[in-house]
Write an enzyme that holds these catalytic residues in place. Structure first.
Site, PDB file in Angstrom:
ATOM      1  N   GLY A   1      11.160  -2.444 -26.990  1.00  0.00           N
ATOM      2  CA  GLY A   1      10.087  -2.995 -27.814  1.00  0.00           C
ATOM      3  C   GLY A   1       9.524  -4.286 -27.285  1.00  0.00           C
ATOM      4  O   GLY A   1       9.183  -5.173 -28.057  1.00  0.00           O
TER       5      GLY A   1
ATOM      6  N   ASN B   1       6.657  -5.067 -25.936  1.00  0.00           N
ATOM      7  CA  ASN B   1       5.210  -5.177 -25.734  1.00  0.00           C
ATOM      8  C   ASN B   1       4.530  -6.154 -26.692  1.00  0.00           C
ATOM      9  O   ASN B   1       3.344  -6.448 -26.554  1.00  0.00           O
ATOM     10  CB  ASN B   1       4.541  -3.803 -25.862  1.00  0.00           C
ATOM     11  CG  ASN B   1       4.752  -3.175 -27.227  1.00  0.00           C
ATOM     12  OD1 ASN B   1       5.755  -2.508 -27.444  1.00  0.00           O
ATOM     13  ND2 ASN B   1       3.843  -3.389 -28.164  1.00  0.00           N
TER      14      ASN B   1
ATOM     15  N   GLY C   1       5.323  -9.571 -29.922  1.00  0.00           N
ATOM     16  CA  GLY C   1       6.244 -10.417 -30.655  1.00  0.00           C
ATOM     17  C   GLY C   1       7.293 -11.082 -29.792  1.00  0.00           C
ATOM     18  O   GLY C   1       7.041 -11.509 -28.665  1.00  0.00           O
TER      19      GLY C   1
ATOM     20  N   GLY D   1       9.861  -9.784 -28.310  1.00  0.00           N
ATOM     21  CA  GLY D   1      10.158  -9.027 -27.099  1.00  0.00           C
ATOM     22  C   GLY D   1       9.212  -9.376 -25.963  1.00  0.00           C
ATOM     23  O   GLY D   1       9.641  -9.561 -24.819  1.00  0.00           O
TER      24      GLY D   1
ATOM     25  N   SER E   1      19.644 -10.489 -37.655  1.00  0.00           N
ATOM     26  CA  SER E   1      18.884 -11.353 -38.569  1.00  0.00           C
ATOM     27  C   SER E   1      19.821 -11.975 -39.578  1.00  0.00           C
ATOM     28  O   SER E   1      20.861 -11.409 -39.929  1.00  0.00           O
ATOM     29  CB  SER E   1      17.814 -10.535 -39.309  1.00  0.00           C
ATOM     30  OG  SER E   1      17.230 -11.285 -40.348  1.00  0.00           O
TER      31      SER E   1
ATOM     32  N   TYR F   1      16.576  -3.175 -44.751  1.00  0.00           N
ATOM     33  CA  TYR F   1      16.562  -4.053 -43.590  1.00  0.00           C
ATOM     34  C   TYR F   1      17.903  -4.750 -43.421  1.00  0.00           C
ATOM     35  O   TYR F   1      18.455  -4.818 -42.318  1.00  0.00           O
ATOM     36  CB  TYR F   1      15.444  -5.092 -43.739  1.00  0.00           C
ATOM     37  CG  TYR F   1      15.265  -5.985 -42.528  1.00  0.00           C
ATOM     38  CD1 TYR F   1      14.815  -5.463 -41.319  1.00  0.00           C
ATOM     39  CD2 TYR F   1      15.528  -7.348 -42.599  1.00  0.00           C
ATOM     40  CE1 TYR F   1      14.639  -6.275 -40.206  1.00  0.00           C
ATOM     41  CE2 TYR F   1      15.353  -8.174 -41.497  1.00  0.00           C
ATOM     42  CZ  TYR F   1      14.907  -7.630 -40.304  1.00  0.00           C
ATOM     43  OH  TYR F   1      14.746  -8.436 -39.207  1.00  0.00           O
TER      44      TYR F   1
END
Length: 277
Positions: free
Chosen positions: A9, A11, A13, A15, A138, A163
């Protein structure tokens, strides 16, 4: 000798910023992304700022376990090794969604598929230099409870419960890997990058985001932690930890429960149909 770092991931934020900062420090970066158009755009942006960047893109859709296996097979064919795996990709849908394999989307994408992908990457990591695995978790793991009854759907669908479970599961998995891979020299650590204004919040209503955004940091600042954990010599041999603000942080009691970690791990292996380490 530069490190080869694989980021899921990468691409957008955190990352993307992680990839850019890694490249700036001389690392070779492998992006594994679902959206190939966005992935190519990310590479173009990074190469524009860093013309000598070594960076490649592979297709990886964590909402489809068959595609996870396909991506792993392609990586085997084209890469001889990786030094660092960063399990970064994640989703937070506001409405209940399901993966192709029928799992609740947050459980499937944030936890289950990365477990499979990590196992499939172990042969490449074993060939790396001082190999490291990082799991972007998180502080929301404090809200999490492991509940098998919710893995294929929740009634009602509670966003933060889902989450929190996925992020708790990330840390528990990291702990299991740390214990089981220590003898072969692969380290595993989890991290909380901070509250970050990234596309992961794209489904959150504007009124709620207006309240949340002032408390968030930037993806650029947040990326400095995974970059440091991936490359810095001070973390060689450090394993089984949970980091926030560039130091070890307190995990919830559940995230420190080794019996819960083992139970989740064996249940997960059963779901995936692969042998435990």
């Amino acid at each position: 000798m530069s490190k080869r770092v694989l980021i899921t991931g990468g691409n957008s934020g955190i990352g993307f910023c992680t990839a850019e900062q890694l490249v700036a420090r001389g690392a070779e970066v492998i992006l594994a992304c679902r959206d190939q158009t966005k992935g190519q755009a990310a590479i173009a942006k990074i190469k524009n700022a860093h013309p000598q960047a070594k960076i490649r893109l592979f297709p990886l859709d964590l909402a489809d376990l068959e595609q996870v296996r396909d991506c792993a097979a392609q990586l085997y064919q084209e890469l001889g090794h990786i030094d660092v795996l960063i399990n970064n990709a994640g989703v937070v849908p506001t409405r209940q969604e399901f993966t192709k394999d029928g799992y609740e989307m947050q459980f499937g994408v944030n936890y289950l598929a990365p477990v499979l992908f990590t196992h499939l990457m172990l042969p490449l990591l074993k060939k790396g230099t001082a190999p490291r695995i990082l799991h972007v978790a998180s502080v929301a793991h404090w809200l999490g409870r492991i509940n098998k009854k919710t893995w294929k759907g929740r009634k009602p669908y509670l966003i933060m419960d889902a989450y929190g479970q996925s992020k708790l599961a990330n840390i528990l998995f990291s702990n299991v890997l740390a214990d089981r891979l220590k003898e072969i020299g692969i380290t595993s650590n989890a991290l909380h990058p901070g509250g970050v204004d990234t596309p992961i919040f794209r489904h959150v209503p504007n009124a709620i985001m207006a309240l949340i955004r002032p408390t968030l940091t930037t993806p650029e600042k947040a990326a400095s932690l995974p970059v440091s954990l991936a490359l810095d010599k001070q973390y060689v041999g450090i394993t089984g930890e949970y980091f926030a603000n560039h130091k070890t942080a307190l995990r919830s009691p559940r995230a420190r429960n080794s019996s819960l970690a083992d139970e989740l791990y064996y249940d997960t292996m059963a779901e995936l149909g692969i042998p435990a380490l």
